[in-house]
Structures are given as structure tokens and as C-alpha cells.
Write an enzyme that holds these catalytic residues in place. Structure first.
Site, PDB file in Angstrom:
ATOM      1  N   HIS A 253      -0.378  -6.765 -12.511  1.00  0.00           N
ATOM      2  CA  HIS A 253      -0.780  -5.625 -13.334  1.00  0.00           C
ATOM      3  C   HIS A 253      -2.223  -5.206 -13.056  1.00  0.00           C
ATOM      4  CE1 HIS A 253      -1.679  -8.786 -16.734  1.00  0.00           C
ATOM      5  NE2 HIS A 253      -2.405  -8.988 -15.661  1.00  0.00           N
ATOM      6  N   GLY A 254      -2.415  -3.897 -12.976  1.00  0.00           N
ATOM      7  CA  GLY A 254      -3.758  -3.354 -12.801  1.00  0.00           C
ATOM      8  C   GLY A 254      -4.319  -3.484 -11.400  1.00  0.00           C
TER       9      GLY A 254
END
Length: 346
Positions: A253-254
Site C-alpha cells: 500500500h502507498g
């Protein structure tokens, strides 16, 4: 041998037509005979009616014995060859080969402009012109799919997803919480936009963090089979234009992956790390979380990256170090093992 069950041979092609087709990426050095070429084969298997190519010098010895009528070779190739084989010089012989495949072959399977009856498409979804929607596809509310796109059997596209034009989404892909650009290829079984691995731990209990980011994928990106790309917790997960991601890659994520980067199978990138433009990560490379990897970085296979890397560096090993240091470490380790074994025998 190329199977006729799956690919249609468009040959024979005239050698002169091949040269014309590749004219902008080869360097014609002679007038070529107008002979028929029936197929593309590796040097070892080529017949007098085939064309071949040489991109890896390890195989140059086969040019002395090949029966190929013609062979595409690197620009500066000067080694001895079979006198019956015509050489065609190219700046990048492997690229020339990749173009020639398109000239000789087409897949048997083709996609018409069609929506299969078993597909489930929400009334609020927008499907562009000339699209193919396969069997048992599910497309939820407010999805937008651009013109000339292929969504193959069993794929799920979640609410609000936006996919650009000329997409090719293969079988059993799932896409949620994502905005995807034009000319994107996503291969069988890829998963995009699911929750990332994010938890806050309090008194020994791991509490799930609600992910409110999305996945943004640029134009002309290819994503391999069974690769997983998690959506961001707060900041979005971003794959920029022209990236190539192999099978079985995990992107946390990210994460941000810069333009033109290439990531080989079984690599894993932990959350919130940023990979620069035109980077190359070898097979099974691991990138720890919250790192910055500079533009043009190369990480050798199975490298473990635990700290930031400046742009243009080539690293290897785990933990990753400059590539020459890694080579030295490997030599020293080999010598130590040899010395240790000698002592044990005594």
C-alpha cells in the site's frame, strides 16, 4: 515449434518485404534476394526457408552451423558465419526480432465487439465502443471502460473503477478502487486495489486500518499474472506510465513506481516505498518499507534493500550493497568455505 492450435503463421514473407518492414531499425548493407521466408526459428532449429536472430553472444557459435536463410545480428557483429546465411544488421537485434514476430504471427483467438449474455453489467456502468466483455464478467455500478477494450472471462471490476481505452484485461482478474490509463495489459489472475497489510497494534491485538486510498495506473503499463497491487491507506498506490511488472509481484500500500521501471517475478515492495523512474528490480528482490530508490537504480536478483539508494546505483546481495562489493563478498565467502573445508579434512 510454434503450435498452430494457438498461433496463425502469416508466411511466407519475402526477404525484401522483411527488410522493408524493419527498415527503420536495421542497417541494410546489401541488396537482398527476393526469396521466400516461411518462419522464424532459433539458430539451432532454422531451416533454409527460415529467418533467425542473434542477440546473446553465447549463441554466436551456432551461426557457423545454422541452416537459416537469414539472421538478424547486432550492428557490429563480425564473426564467421555459414556462407549461405544472409546477415541483417540491427542496432538492437532483439528488438528487431520482437517486431518481426508481429509480422509473421497472429493469435488464433480473436475478440469481436461483443458482450456475452452471462456477463453481469450494472445499469450505471459505461462501456465504450467496440469492447468485448467475456463470459461471467461482473462490472459494478459507475464503472467506466474505454473504447476498444477487452475484459475477458470471469473478471470482476468493482464499483467506480475507471479503465481507459485499448485495455486488455485477461481472465479472472479483480480490480477495485482503481483508476487505470490507456493501453494497459493485465494478465490472468492479477488482483488490484484490495486492502493493504496495515494494522495498528494495541495491547497485543492487531487492529485493521481502514484503507481510504486507491490504485492509480498510468498509460501503457503491463501487469503480470497473479501479481497483487494493494490500494493505499492514506496516500494512493501509483504505477506510472510504461512500467512492466512480471508475474507474482507484491506491491504494498502507498508504493509509487516511477515511469518505465521494470520489476521481475516474485519481487516484493513494502508499503510507502518510492521506486524511481527507469529502475530495474531482479527476481525475488525485496524492498523494505518507507524507502526511496533513486531513478535508474538496478537491484540484482534476490537483493534485499533495507536503506535508501541514490539514483543510478547498481546493487546486489542482502542486505544490498554496491554490486562490486557484493561480488567481492561472494569471492571472499567462497574462499572462506574452501579454507574451512580444508581444515576440517585435516
Amino acid at each position: 515449434m510454434v503450435s498452430s492450435n494457438f498461433y496463425k503463421n502469416l508466411g511466407p514473407r519475402k526477404l525484401t518485404a522483411i527488410v522493408d518492414f524493419l527498415h527503420d531499425i536495421i542497417e541494410p548493407t546489401k541488396i537482398y534476394e527476393d526469396i521466400d521466408i516461411y518462419d522464424i526459428k532459433i539458430l539451432q532449429e532454422a531451416s533454409p526457408n527460415d529467418i533467425s536472430f542473434l542477440s546473446n553472444p553465447k549463441y554466436s557459435e551456432f551461426l557457423k552451423t545454422t541452416k537459416a536463410a537469414a539472421c538478424i545480428v547486432p550492428k557490429n557483429f563480425t564473426e564467421e558465419v555459414n556462407q549461405n546465411t544472409v546477415l541483417i544488421h540491427a542496432e538492437n537485434s532483439y528488438f528487431a526480432y520482437s517486431k518481426l514476430i508481429d509480422f509473421f504471427y497472429a493469435p488464433i483467438k480473436s475478440y469481436s465487439t461483443k458482450i456475452m449474455k452471462s456477463a453481469i453489467i450494472a445499469d450505471s456502468a459505461t462501456i465504450g465502443k467496440n469492447c468485448y466483455i467475456g463470459h461471467n464478467v461482473v462490472i459494478e455500478d459507475d464503472v467506466i471502460i474505454g473504447d476498444n477494450s477487452i475484459i475477458d472471462a470471469g473478471t470482476f471490476i468493482g464499483r467506480g473503477v475507471n479503465i481507459g481505452k485499448n485495455a486488455r484485461i485477461e481472465q479472472h482478474v479483480s480490480i477495485n478502487y482503481a483508476i487505470i490509463g490507456d493501453d494497459v495489459v493485465i494478465l490472468v489472475g492479477a488482483k488490484i486495489g484490495q486492502d493493504g497489510f496495515g494494522f495498528s497494534t494495541e495491547k497485543g491485538v492487531h487492529h485493521k486500518i481502514f484503507h481510504i486510498g486507491i490504485v492509480k495506473i498510468g498509460n501503457n503499463v503491463e501487469i503480470g499474472s497473479n501479481t497483487t497491487i494493494d490500494r493505499g491507506a492514506l496516500q494512493d498506490t501509483i504505477i506510472e506510465d510504461l512500467c512492466r511488472i512480471d508475474n507474482l509481484v507484491q506491491i504494498g500500500h502507498g508504493v509509487k513506481i516511477g515511469k518505465g521501471s521494470i520489476i521481475v517475478a516474485q519481487a516484493g515492495i513494502a508499503g510507502s516505498s518510492a521506486i524511481g523512474k527507469y529502475c530495474a528490480l531482479g527476481g525475488q528482490v525485496g524492498i523494505a518499507g518507507h524507502l526511496n530508490i533513486g531513478d535508474g537504480t538496478q537491484v540484482a536478483a534476490q537483493g534485499g534493500v533495507a536503506q535508501n539508494i541514490e539514483e543510478g546505483k547498481i546493487v546486489g546481495g542482502s542486505p544490498a550493497v554496491p554490486i562490486m562489493d557484493w561480488h567481492r563478498q561472494s569471492i571472499i565467502m567462497k574462499q572462506l568455505v574452501k579454507t574451512s573445508n580444508s581444515k576440517l579434512k585435516k
